[in-house]
Design a protein around this motif. Structure first.
Motif, PDB file in Angstrom:
ATOM      1  N   PRO A 175       0.829  -1.201   0.000  1.00  0.00           N
ATOM      2  CA  PRO A 175       0.000   0.000   0.000  1.00  0.00           C
ATOM      3  C   PRO A 175       0.867   1.255   0.000  1.00  0.00           C
ATOM      4  O   PRO A 175       1.738   1.412   0.850  1.00  0.00           O
ATOM      5  CB  PRO A 175      -0.789  -0.122   1.312  1.00  0.00           C
ATOM      6  N   LEU A 176       0.655   2.134  -0.978  1.00  0.00           N
ATOM      7  CA  LEU A 176       1.358   3.413  -1.014  1.00  0.00           C
ATOM      8  C   LEU A 176       0.473   4.494  -0.403  1.00  0.00           C
ATOM      9  O   LEU A 176      -0.727   4.553  -0.677  1.00  0.00           O
ATOM     10  CB  LEU A 176       1.740   3.773  -2.449  1.00  0.00           C
ATOM     11  N   LYS A 177       1.071   5.328   0.420  1.00  0.00           N
ATOM     12  CA  LYS A 177       0.323   6.333   1.172  1.00  0.00           C
ATOM     13  C   LYS A 177       0.149   7.611   0.366  1.00  0.00           C
ATOM     14  O   LYS A 177       0.895   7.885  -0.576  1.00  0.00           O
ATOM     15  CB  LYS A 177       1.053   6.664   2.479  1.00  0.00           C
ATOM     16  N   THR A 178      -0.834   8.406   0.763  1.00  0.00           N
ATOM     17  CA  THR A 178      -1.012   9.750   0.237  1.00  0.00           C
ATOM     18  C   THR A 178      -0.440  10.717   1.266  1.00  0.00           C
ATOM     19  O   THR A 178      -0.999  10.893   2.347  1.00  0.00           O
ATOM     20  CB  THR A 178      -2.494  10.065  -0.018  1.00  0.00           C
ATOM     21  N   LEU A 179       0.694  11.304   0.943  1.00  0.00           N
ATOM     22  CA  LEU A 179       1.369  12.222   1.843  1.00  0.00           C
ATOM     23  C   LEU A 179       1.307  13.632   1.265  1.00  0.00           C
ATOM     24  O   LEU A 179       1.011  13.820   0.082  1.00  0.00           O
ATOM     25  CB  LEU A 179       2.829  11.806   2.038  1.00  0.00           C
ATOM     26  N   SER A 180       1.624  14.625   2.066  1.00  0.00           N
ATOM     27  CA  SER A 180       1.667  16.000   1.584  1.00  0.00           C
ATOM     28  C   SER A 180       3.097  16.373   1.214  1.00  0.00           C
ATOM     29  O   SER A 180       4.061  15.836   1.769  1.00  0.00           O
ATOM     30  CB  SER A 180       1.144  16.965   2.652  1.00  0.00           C
ATOM     31  N   LEU A 181       3.221  17.314   0.288  1.00  0.00           N
ATOM     32  CA  LEU A 181       4.543  17.793  -0.110  1.00  0.00           C
ATOM     33  C   LEU A 181       5.262  18.413   1.082  1.00  0.00           C
ATOM     34  O   LEU A 181       6.472  18.215   1.270  1.00  0.00           O
ATOM     35  CB  LEU A 181       4.401  18.807  -1.244  1.00  0.00           C
ATOM     36  N   GLU A 182       4.529  19.149   1.883  1.00  0.00           N
ATOM     37  CA  GLU A 182       5.129  19.781   3.057  1.00  0.00           C
ATOM     38  C   GLU A 182       5.693  18.728   4.003  1.00  0.00           C
ATOM     39  O   GLU A 182       6.808  18.896   4.540  1.00  0.00           O
ATOM     40  CB  GLU A 182       4.074  20.632   3.778  1.00  0.00           C
ATOM     41  N   GLU A 183       4.968  17.651   4.207  1.00  0.00           N
ATOM     42  CA  GLU A 183       5.380  16.579   5.107  1.00  0.00           C
ATOM     43  C   GLU A 183       6.643  15.881   4.595  1.00  0.00           C
ATOM     44  O   GLU A 183       7.596  15.651   5.348  1.00  0.00           O
ATOM     45  CB  GLU A 183       4.224  15.589   5.235  1.00  0.00           C
ATOM     46  N   VAL A 184       6.657  15.578   3.303  1.00  0.00           N
ATOM     47  CA  VAL A 184       7.793  14.864   2.723  1.00  0.00           C
ATOM     48  C   VAL A 184       9.038  15.743   2.709  1.00  0.00           C
ATOM     49  O   VAL A 184      10.136  15.297   3.058  1.00  0.00           O
ATOM     50  CB  VAL A 184       7.455  14.377   1.299  1.00  0.00           C
ATOM     51  N   TRP A 185       8.888  17.013   2.321  1.00  0.00           N
ATOM     52  CA  TRP A 185      10.050  17.898   2.250  1.00  0.00           C
ATOM     53  C   TRP A 185      10.639  18.143   3.644  1.00  0.00           C
ATOM     54  O   TRP A 185      11.867  18.159   3.812  1.00  0.00           O
ATOM     55  CB  TRP A 185       9.674  19.221   1.595  1.00  0.00           C
ATOM     56  N   SER A 186       9.773  18.323   4.628  1.00  0.00           N
ATOM     57  CA  SER A 186      10.249  18.511   6.006  1.00  0.00           C
ATOM     58  C   SER A 186      11.007  17.280   6.487  1.00  0.00           C
ATOM     59  O   SER A 186      12.053  17.391   7.146  1.00  0.00           O
ATOM     60  CB  SER A 186       9.066  18.800   6.933  1.00  0.00           C
ATOM     61  N   TRP A 187      10.509  16.099   6.143  1.00  0.00           N
ATOM     62  CA  TRP A 187      11.189  14.862   6.543  1.00  0.00           C
ATOM     63  C   TRP A 187      12.541  14.746   5.848  1.00  0.00           C
ATOM     64  O   TRP A 187      13.539  14.380   6.482  1.00  0.00           O
ATOM     65  CB  TRP A 187      10.306  13.669   6.197  1.00  0.00           C
TER      66      TRP A 187
END
Length: 338
Positions: A175-187
């Protein structure tokens, strides 16, 4: 006062795959990307083996978005437009991107600007493939402008990541998740991957290898399978030459039972071992053209489905880390005597 330099990247092949439903979604996705990266702080090395400094970067993707909209209007979908381009070169796949690099206390020098812009583009490739696999394609690239002839632009293909996304959908696993750009970039910023050119932490080894996978083209050989297997073993802290027991167990602990259709671990494991033991065939680097992929699929020693399913698994594991605000998995073994 901020002083800035703008780096121009010309992309000869920028239209990723996408059907009629995916095409408008990808265009809308890129509009959000363009807005998000209009101007933001970015920590990066000023040169190879250099120290990390704080910059501001801005991405101008207007011409890419315009090229995507033109492809949609002319051909209804990205994939149809890519096919039409074979017979009609006027149905273009090209565009340009620009990255503005600014510093607080000085005007970035030429090499420094190209270094920071290149690292930013690498981070962008990682972020987009973690958000919408296969939505970025930077092929047939070169820099333009004063001094640009001294620097070589890097190429990143969408094929493996788009294939991973489709494999996840078709196999209904992982299962691939739906993440936000803000969340991914911060990580990504938290991993400090942009501050070094040598990965020490396990997660940065995985991320840098993700870029190397993106550099692969039509030939999904044992070498590509090795890169995918390496990422899985780093993420799951499990390296076994003769057995997949621990790797399977740890995968199911995180993502649930592996579906039969999506189980690529055995093929990846065999490809990796075959490469190490020098028992796999070695193919000449192929002419890259629209007929190459089908020819290579029929060639012994190719691992298209395994590489794509394995990459989907890598993306799912990294997404799970992002969603839980973590950078690694830690496994503990216990023993009880009754």
């Amino acid at each position: 006062m901020m002083s800035s330099v703008t780096i121009q990247l010309q992309v000869g092949n920028a239209i990723p795959p996408g059907n009629e439903n995916e095409t408008p979604e990808t265009i809308e996705f890129w509009r959000h990307v363009s807005e998000f990266f209009a101007d933001l702080p970015f920590a990066a090395q000023d040169r190879l083996n250099g120290s990390a400094g704080l910059y501001r970067v801005g991405l101008n993707a207007e011409k890419l978005i315009a090229a995507m909209e033109s492809a949609r209007d002319q051909s209804d979908s990205f994939s149809r437009h890519r096919l039409a381009n074979i017979e009609e070169p006027s149905k273009a796949l090209a565009c340009s991107l620009s990255v503005t690099v600014s510093a607080e206390d000085h005007t970035p020098a030429e090499e420094e600007s190209y270094q920071v812009a290149t690292v930013f583009i690498q981070q962008l490739v990682m972020a987009i493939n973690l958000l919408r696999p296969g939505a970025i394609q930077l092929l047939d690239t070169h820099f333009e402008g004063e001094g640009a002839h001294k620097y070589e632009a890097q190429n990143y293909d969408s094929r493996i990541f788009y294939g991973a996304w489709k494999a996840s959908q078709e196999n209904q696993w992982p299962p691939l998740k739906t993440l936000s750009l803000e969340e991914v970039w911060s990580w990504l910023e938290g991993t400090e991957s942009s501050r070094t050119d040598t990965a020490i932490k396990s997660i940065n080894k995985v991320l840098f290898t993700l870029l190397k996978v993106a550099e692969q083209r039509h030939e999904y050989s044992a070498r590509t399978a090795l890169l995918v297997m390496y990422q899985l073993e780093m993420l799951l802290e499990c390296r076994q030459i003769d057995s997949l027991t621990h790797l399977r167990h740890r995968t199911t602990m995180i993502l649930g039972a592996i579906s039969d259709a999506a189980d690529s671990l055995s093929e990846l494991h065999e490809a990796r071992n075959g490469l190490v033991m020098a028992s796999v065939p070695v193919h000449r680097p192929p002419l890259i053209c629209h007929t190459t992929e089908n020819a290579l699929r029929q060639q012994f020693g190719q691992h298209h489905s395994a590489v794509e399913s394995g990459t989907a698994l890598v993306l799912a594991l990294v997404q799970d880390l992002i969603a839980n605000g973590a950078q690694r998995y830690r496994f503990t073994e216990t023993m009880v005597r009754d």
